[in-house]
Design an enzyme around this catalytic site. Structure first.
Site, PDB file in Angstrom:
ATOM      1  N   THR A   1      -3.104 -13.352   5.439  1.00 47.22           N
ATOM      2  CA  THR A   1      -4.291 -12.499   5.286  1.00 47.22           C
ATOM      3  C   THR A   1      -4.868 -12.770   3.914  1.00 47.22           C
ATOM      4  O   THR A   1      -4.217 -12.480   2.898  1.00 47.22           O
ATOM      5  CB  THR A   1      -3.916 -11.005   5.402  1.00 47.22           C
ATOM      6  OG1 THR A   1      -3.270 -10.796   6.646  1.00 47.22           O
ATOM      7  CG2 THR A   1      -5.158 -10.136   5.326  1.00 47.22           C
TER       8      THR A   1
ATOM      9  N   LYS B   1     -10.208  -9.616  10.769  1.00 45.62           N
ATOM     10  CA  LYS B   1      -8.960  -8.961  10.322  1.00 45.62           C
ATOM     11  C   LYS B   1      -9.279  -7.873   9.280  1.00 45.62           C
ATOM     12  O   LYS B   1      -8.745  -6.757   9.338  1.00 45.62           O
ATOM     13  CB  LYS B   1      -8.031 -10.029   9.738  1.00 45.62           C
ATOM     14  CG  LYS B   1      -6.860  -9.514   8.935  1.00 45.62           C
ATOM     15  CD  LYS B   1      -5.668  -9.193   9.786  1.00 45.62           C
ATOM     16  CE  LYS B   1      -4.542  -8.600   8.947  1.00 45.62           C
ATOM     17  NZ  LYS B   1      -3.458  -8.077   9.733  1.00 45.62           N
TER      18      LYS B   1
ATOM     19  N   LYS C   1      -3.518  -4.029  -0.091  1.00 47.30           N
ATOM     20  CA  LYS C   1      -3.975  -5.424  -0.238  1.00 47.30           C
ATOM     21  C   LYS C   1      -5.187  -5.671   0.669  1.00 47.30           C
ATOM     22  O   LYS C   1      -6.201  -6.216   0.240  1.00 47.30           O
ATOM     23  CB  LYS C   1      -2.832  -6.383   0.138  1.00 47.30           C
ATOM     24  CG  LYS C   1      -3.259  -7.845   0.188  1.00 47.30           C
ATOM     25  CD  LYS C   1      -2.230  -8.751   0.852  1.00 47.30           C
ATOM     26  CE  LYS C   1      -2.852 -10.117   1.137  1.00 47.30           C
ATOM     27  NZ  LYS C   1      -2.011 -11.028   1.875  1.00 47.30           N
TER      28      LYS C   1
HETATM   29  P1  NAD Z   1       6.521 -12.747   2.461  1.00 43.38           P
HETATM   30  O1  NAD Z   1       6.338 -12.480   0.998  1.00 43.38           O
HETATM   31  O2  NAD Z   1       7.713 -12.218   3.161  1.00 43.38           O
HETATM   32  O3  NAD Z   1       6.466 -14.342   2.722  1.00 43.38           O
HETATM   33  C1  NAD Z   1       5.657 -15.229   2.020  1.00 43.38           C
HETATM   34  C2  NAD Z   1       6.522 -16.449   1.691  1.00 43.38           C
HETATM   35  O4  NAD Z   1       5.706 -17.459   1.082  1.00 43.38           O
HETATM   36  C3  NAD Z   1       7.659 -16.144   0.706  1.00 43.38           C
HETATM   37  O5  NAD Z   1       8.897 -16.447   1.322  1.00 43.38           O
HETATM   38  C4  NAD Z   1       7.356 -17.045  -0.493  1.00 43.38           C
HETATM   39  O6  NAD Z   1       8.533 -17.568  -1.109  1.00 43.38           O
HETATM   40  C5  NAD Z   1       6.551 -18.153   0.158  1.00 43.38           C
HETATM   41  N1  NAD Z   1       5.726 -18.911  -0.763  1.00 43.38           N
HETATM   42  C6  NAD Z   1       4.918 -18.453  -1.750  1.00 43.38           C
HETATM   43  N2  NAD Z   1       4.295 -19.490  -2.358  1.00 43.38           N
HETATM   44  C7  NAD Z   1       4.727 -20.627  -1.747  1.00 43.38           C
HETATM   45  C8  NAD Z   1       4.431 -22.012  -1.918  1.00 43.38           C
HETATM   46  N3  NAD Z   1       3.575 -22.436  -2.847  1.00 43.38           N
HETATM   47  N4  NAD Z   1       5.056 -22.896  -1.112  1.00 43.38           N
HETATM   48  C9  NAD Z   1       5.926 -22.474  -0.166  1.00 43.38           C
HETATM   49  N5  NAD Z   1       6.240 -21.176   0.053  1.00 43.38           N
HETATM   50  C10 NAD Z   1       5.639 -20.263  -0.740  1.00 43.38           C
HETATM   51  O7  NAD Z   1       5.176 -12.213   3.157  1.00 43.38           O
HETATM   52  P2  NAD Z   1       4.947 -11.920   4.732  1.00 43.38           P
HETATM   53  O8  NAD Z   1       5.214 -10.494   5.015  1.00 43.38           O
HETATM   54  O9  NAD Z   1       5.613 -13.000   5.526  1.00 43.38           O
HETATM   55  O10 NAD Z   1       3.356 -12.095   4.811  1.00 43.38           O
HETATM   56  C11 NAD Z   1       2.735 -13.365   4.805  1.00 43.38           C
HETATM   57  C12 NAD Z   1       1.253 -13.184   5.026  1.00 43.38           C
HETATM   58  O11 NAD Z   1       1.039 -12.510   6.266  1.00 43.38           O
HETATM   59  C13 NAD Z   1       0.553 -12.326   3.960  1.00 43.38           C
HETATM   60  O12 NAD Z   1      -0.703 -12.881   3.692  1.00 43.38           O
HETATM   61  C14 NAD Z   1       0.448 -10.956   4.614  1.00 43.38           C
HETATM   62  O13 NAD Z   1      -0.633 -10.189   4.118  1.00 43.38           O
HETATM   63  C15 NAD Z   1       0.242 -11.347   6.062  1.00 43.38           C
HETATM   64  N6  NAD Z   1       0.662 -10.316   7.039  1.00 43.38           N
HETATM   65  C16 NAD Z   1       1.839  -9.649   6.878  1.00 43.38           C
HETATM   66  C17 NAD Z   1       2.221  -8.695   7.814  1.00 43.38           C
HETATM   67  C18 NAD Z   1       3.522  -7.940   7.668  1.00 43.38           C
HETATM   68  O14 NAD Z   1       3.712  -6.931   8.376  1.00 43.38           O
HETATM   69  N7  NAD Z   1       4.454  -8.385   6.815  1.00 43.38           N
HETATM   70  C19 NAD Z   1       1.400  -8.430   8.916  1.00 43.38           C
HETATM   71  C20 NAD Z   1       0.218  -9.152   9.084  1.00 43.38           C
HETATM   72  C21 NAD Z   1      -0.140 -10.102   8.119  1.00 43.38           C
END
Ligand code: NAD
Length: 294
Positions: free
Chosen positions: A93, A166, A241
């Site tokens: 997102t 979204k 966010k």
């Molecule tokens: P998260 O923090 O659990 O996962 C993100 C991952 O990206 C981490 O493991 C981090 O180490 C990795 N990362 C960061 N920079 C990196 C790079 N340069 N190279 C490789 N890996 C890297 O977050 P999440 O909950 O999985 O969410 C991910 C996305 O999905 C976000 O944008 C969030 O807003 C969106 N989202 C989350 C949810 C939810 O319920 N968690 C729901 C819908 C959308």
């Protein structure tokens, strides 16, 4: 079978990559976090030592990262690493402008912004809703890859349209949760039982997901986070966010969002008071606090 590189194996990316493995795809992943890499390996994802190693030879690349600047940083690398015709899609997102920039950076590839709703439960179950901004050609090419992770795949328009949809949806969700919380807090003050008010709203013109599915008071909907002391669910920090992204999109586009902006301020105060890790429906407790209310 498609060879897929998956960058960002966190709470969402890990299970999404796992569902691609289960569907028979050859998935190589990379994440900066050793914990995320170990968990994804347990789901059958081959772990690479870098983005470049993960992407080598891939037919499709998926990014699932925390924010827009990180997506642009990784997509800059992908611009060097991928050739014409490769499918590259981002499910994070992020803000609409960054999504459009990302598409432009990978001109000649089949690019998609494809954010999701459904949370970690949907990511595990393979029932996420994907909102997609892409050309019809890129949409058609990517649909079979999205399928094992998806309940619904909704084409929203061209570059950035998935992120725009979204942000509009989640802004409405934030506003409607605050409205639901206000209604239940006022109902209690007026002597109404929560169950009686739920029975009315959930079957009347006030019905909405915030009441019918994620009811902010314990009792009426046994699966709602209110029944487990507001453990998420959808954390208030993530709602904040999304509301900040919506506010930025409104400023950039000239849209008038007085309620969306106010919702952002309320969640800023709520998260700032140390409640960012609670489900976003816990905002009802904040509204019930006299120090905030008066
Ligand atoms: P998260 O923090 O659990 O996962 C993100 C991952 O990206 C981490 O493991 C981090 O180490 C990795 N990362 C960061 N920079 C990196 C790079 N340069 N190279 C490789 N890996 C890297 O977050 P999440 O909950 O999985 O969410 C991910 C996305 O999905 C976000 O944008 C969030 O807003 C969106 N989202 C989350 C949810 C939810 O319920 N968690 C729901 C819908 C959308």
């Amino acid at each position: 079978m498609t060879t897929i590189a998956f960058i960002g194996l966190g709470n969402m990316g890990g299970p999404m990559a796992g569902n691609l493995v289960k569907a028979g795809h050859d998935v190589t992943g990379f994440d900066l976090s050793p914990e995320a890499r170990t968990a994804a390996a347990g789901r059958g994802v081959t772990i690479a030592a870098s983005v470049a190693e993960a992407v080598g030879g891939a037919d499709a690349v998926i990014t699932m990262l925390p924010n827009g600047p990180l997506v642009l940083q990784v997509w800059e690398e992908l611009a060097r690493l991928t050739g014409p015709g490769v499918i590259v899609l981002d499910s994070s997102t992020i803000d609409v402008d960054s999504a459009r920039k990302a598409h432009a950076m990978l001109d000649g590839r089949l690019t998609l912004d494809a954010p999701v709703s459904g949370g970690t439960v949907g990511a595990e179950a393979g029932t996420l809703s994907f909102m997609v901004g892409a050309t019809p050609e890129a949409f058609a090419a990517a649909a079979p890859i999205l399928q094992p992770m998806a309940g619904r795949i909704i084409p929203c328009g061209g570059a950035g349209a998935g992120q725009a949809a979204k942000l509009c949806n989640n802004m409405l969700l934030g506003i409607s949760m605050i409205g639901a919380a206000e209604a239940f807090a006022m109902g209690a003050r007026l002597g109404l039982e929560d169950q009686a008010l739920f029975d009315v709203i959930s079957t009347s013109s006030g019905q909405c997901w915030a009441v019918n599915t994620n009811c902010p008071v314990p009792g009426p909907v046994p699966t709602s986070p209110a029944n487990r002391d507001y453990r998420p669910g959808f954390a208030a920090a993530l709602m904040l966010k999304d509301l900040r992204l919506a506010r930025a999109a409104a400023e950039a586009s000239g849209a008038s969002i007085p309620l969306g902006a106010h919702a952002a301020r309320l969640y800023e105060a709520f998260a700032g008071a140390g409640h960012g890790g609670e489900d976003f429906s816990a905002i009802i407790r904040f509204l019930q606090d006299p120090a905030v209310r008066d």
